[in-house]
Design an enzyme around this catalytic site. Structure first.
Site, PDB file in Angstrom:
ATOM      1  N   HIS A 163       0.806  -1.216   0.000  1.00 43.37           N
ATOM      2  CA  HIS A 163       0.000   0.000   0.000  1.00 43.37           C
ATOM      3  C   HIS A 163       0.840   1.267   0.000  1.00 43.37           C
ATOM      4  CE1 HIS A 163      -3.153  -2.866   1.022  1.00 43.37           C
ATOM      5  NE2 HIS A 163      -3.995  -1.969   0.579  1.00 43.37           N
ATOM      6  N   GLY A 164       2.107   1.152   0.324  1.00 41.74           N
ATOM      7  CA  GLY A 164       2.949   2.345   0.296  1.00 41.74           C
ATOM      8  C   GLY A 164       4.247   2.126   1.032  1.00 41.74           C
TER       9      GLY A 164
END
Lengths: 399, 309
Positions: B164-165
């Site tokens: 997600h990051g």
């Protein structure tokens, strides 16, 4: 049958939305917001890389859509279905605020009693920097030049305490800046004047704009005169003029959530005795214009706050030939000063107005050139929370 | 023709290989796709964007955070994320159908889950199955020792977080779910059988998880969790909180309702009414489409929330 109907309908909706974009822009709804429609941005590699092209193109598309006004009415109606607000109760919405320096702060608006008001968020570090900036200027300018600082509160500060206390105290913020200023800078207590006046007068500020109006600015003039030990010219010397009605700059940000607000009168006060005595010129345009209704000082072509000087200008030089032996005042300002300056021009030989957001010259040179006797910084309290505005002000003296 | 989708379900080659070779564009599928596309657009524009406005008010510009504003903000954020991503997924799937592709379903009412395990079976289903097939099972899955299974689970969820990051809060968010799933599987399998209570606890942990997801800065995250439980706040509620709640009361109700299968059930019933079903379907589609266009007019750009992930 279903497959034909749904397919046709979907394609028709897509086609209709394409037609909307191809139709001439509905500029009436944009002009009602007191601004010009956005133009197609020029593409460049740098604007594409920093994202400005994308956001400007987005704004362009938003403005250049057919039936924009009608669509926004529908949008406002839809938005109103999302919540419920008991009558007489205000609401708060989020937005961003800026002072035209490029930076934007997260902000909130209070929508209450047909008014839209910015909520003040204190930023003590930036406010200290603002005070430090003025102190540095005090050190730079010659000792014989008197220096004044005027910080102006906004309307929300004097509203119903339920709403006024939802923000940080503007009173505390103004005092914290004033307390950090050098004793050689005279502070102007416009807060008390406006606070007292707001007990009896309803309209010292515009209802849907963040500025004070000409009446509010008169109290700024009174406070400045008091700080100087001079007598202000009575308001009765001036003729009251109305110049149409307008929705302010905050209206666009809140229009979907405020119902029933009417456009408000824009007015100014005109000294009929000053005809021929006062003239002004702007640095960009060398043409000298005389004090008159319709001159740049009372720019009646504009039906909004731009009625004062047509807006912000890098440098304005206002000369009063009736006061050849008077003092020269240099004002370093944000747009709040625009409504104040017409009250000041009768008291000085010259009033020089510099806007740090657009003036590219050296203020030290201007002080020498005009033989400035007094300097006053005029800002509304929100300006003290913008770091880059402090840099711009100090930058005027560090060329 | 191939739709270029930058958001939506994770599609494996094997799932579209046939369609790439030989697509069948039919009017029936086009109509289905168009309908799903507009419903997805509606989720994004009419629910997610407005929920996002409430989040902005309560989080980004809140001058005086309170216990209630922190809770209300994270609840709106939970709805914003769901309707944003599931809306885009519907649009992607719908667009695929219109062009002859069959993309997999990505959401199945995750907020009605009664356990964390169930939540992840319903949320971003294509991501869960991707990690299951390409990471978890190759690592040995659960057909190994208990310690190895624990390790496998934590590796998978740490990577899910990282997916997600590249930020520590996402790693923490992944590990948070790893720990929750392990605890649930080892100690609380029976809990999901308790109606209502199991749903409340699941949603509590999911909403807490979105808190970790929202705040990329650890000190902000710490402050936020303190505020949720009354530490470092300016009281229980304030004008901003009350205003946000009132201004978005019906939106909140709509979000809660739209998180359940009920509206879809009613919609399906209505559009299946003989001889007038398609008129109802067309009417809903037209109204929703016009409402979306009107709402987007004059609004600032509101890009897909999940783009950054």
């Amino acid at each position: 049958m279903r497959k034909y109907v749904i397919t046709f309908l979907f394609l028709a909706l897509l086609a209709a939305s394409t037609v909307l974009f191809m139709r001439p822009a509905d500029t009436e709804s944009i002009l009602a917001e007191n601004r010009q429609p956005k133009t197609l941005p020029v593409f460049s590699l740098s604007s594409a890389l920093d994202g400005s092209f994308e956001s400007e193109f987005d704004e362009y598309v938003n403005d250049n859509i057919g039936c924009r006004g009608r669509l926004m009415e529908i949008s406002d109606k839809i938005h109103s279905f999302y919540g419920y607000m008991p009558e007489g109760v205000g609401r708060i919405i989020s937005t961003t605020s800026d002072v035209g320096t490029g930076a934007a702060n997260d902000s909130q608006l209070v929508l209450y009693d047909d008014s839209i008001m910015e909520m003040f968020i204190s930023r003590p570090q930036t406010q200290a920097k603002y005070a430090d900036t003025l102190n540095k200027i005090r050190d730079i300018v010659p000792d014989n030049v008197k220096m004044y600082s005027m910080l102006i509160p906004t309307r929300l500060e004097f509203c119903d305490p339920v709403y006024a206390h939802a923000q940080d105290s503007q009173y505390n913020a103004i005092n914290s800046v004033y307390n950090l200023l050098s004793p050689d800078i005279t502070t102007v207590d416009v807060y008390s004047k406006l606070q007292n006046a707001s007990q009896t007068e309803d309209y010292l500020y515009y209802l849907t704009d963040h500025h004070w109006n000409a009446d509010g600015a008169y109290y700024g003039y009174e406070a400045f005169s008091l700080a100087k030990g001079a007598a202000p010219m009575p308001k009765s010397n001036y003729a009251y003029r109305e110049n149409g009605t307008f929705y302010g700059s905050l209206y666009q940000k809140a229009r979907s959530q405020i119902v029933g607000t009417q456009p408000q009168d824009i007015c100014f006060y005109y000294d009929t005795a000053s005809d021929g005595n006062i003239s002004m010129k702007m640095r960009a345009e060398d043409a000298v214009t005389e004090y008159a209704v319709g001159s740049p000082m009372f720019h009646t072509e504009h039906g909004d706050y731009l009625v004062f000087f047509g807006g912000d200008n890098p440098l304005m030089e206002i000369t009063n030939s009736a006061k050849p032996d008077g003092d020269t005042l240099l004002i370093i300002k944000d747009s709040y000063a625009n409504a104040l300056i017409p009250w000041l021009v009768n008291d000085y030989k010259q009033v020089i107005v510099i806007d740090p957001r657009s003036f590219g010259g050296d203020v030290n040179a201007e002080i020498e050139r005009y033989g400035v006797d007094e300097i006053m910084t005029v800002n509304y309290i929100f300006t003290t929370t913008f770091d880059d505005m402090c840099d711009s002000i100090l930058g005027l003296f560090n060329k | 023709m191939f739709p270029q989708l930058i958001a939506g379900p994770i599609v494996r080659y094997s799932e579209v290989a046939k369609s790439l070779d030989k697509r069948h564009v039919t009017l029936d599928a086009f109509a289905d796709g168009a309908s799903q596309f507009v419903l997805g657009l509606g989720k994004k524009v009419m629910l997610a964007n407005f929920a996002g406005d409430a989040v902005d008010l309560l989080f980004a510009a809140s001058t005086h955070p309170t216990v209630a504003s922190s809770w209300l903000g994270i609840i709106f954020y939970s709805f914003q994320l769901y309707f944003d991503f599931s809306g885009y997924s519907d649009m992607a799937i719908g667009m695929g159908k219109m062009l002859g592709f069959a993309f997999p379903k990505n959401f199945n009412y995750p907020y009605i889950s009664r356990s964390i395990t169930e939540f992840w079976r319903r949320w971003h289903m294509t991501l869960s199955s991707f990690f299951r097939d390409y990471i978890y099972i190759p690592l040995g899955g659960n057909r190994c020792s208990k310690w190895r299974w624990l390790l496998n689970t934590m590796i998978v969820w740490m990577l899910t977080g990282l997916w997600h990051g590249a930020s520590w809060n996402f790693v923490l968010w992944g590990l948070y779910y790893g720990v929750l799933l392990i605890i649930e599987k080892l100690l609380f399998k029976w809990w999901s059988k308790i109606p209502v209570l199991s749903h409340i606890t699941t949603m509590f942990f999911v909403v807490m998880g979105w808190g970790i997801f929202y705040f990329t800065d650890f000190s902000q995250l710490q402050t936020f969790f303190g505020r949720l439980f009354g530490v470092g706040v300016n009281g229980l509620y304030d004008l901003t909180t009350v205003s946000a709640l009132y201004s978005n009361l019906w939106l909140l109700c709509a979000c809660v309702l739209a998180s359940t299968p009920l509206p879809n059930y009613i919609y399906k019933k209505l559009i299946s009414i003989k001889s007038i079903g398609f008129i109802i379907e067309g009417g809903i589609m037209a109204l929703l489409f016009i409402a979306c266009i009107a709402t987007l007019t004059g609004a600032t750009s509101n890009p897909f929330l999940y783009f950054r992930f």
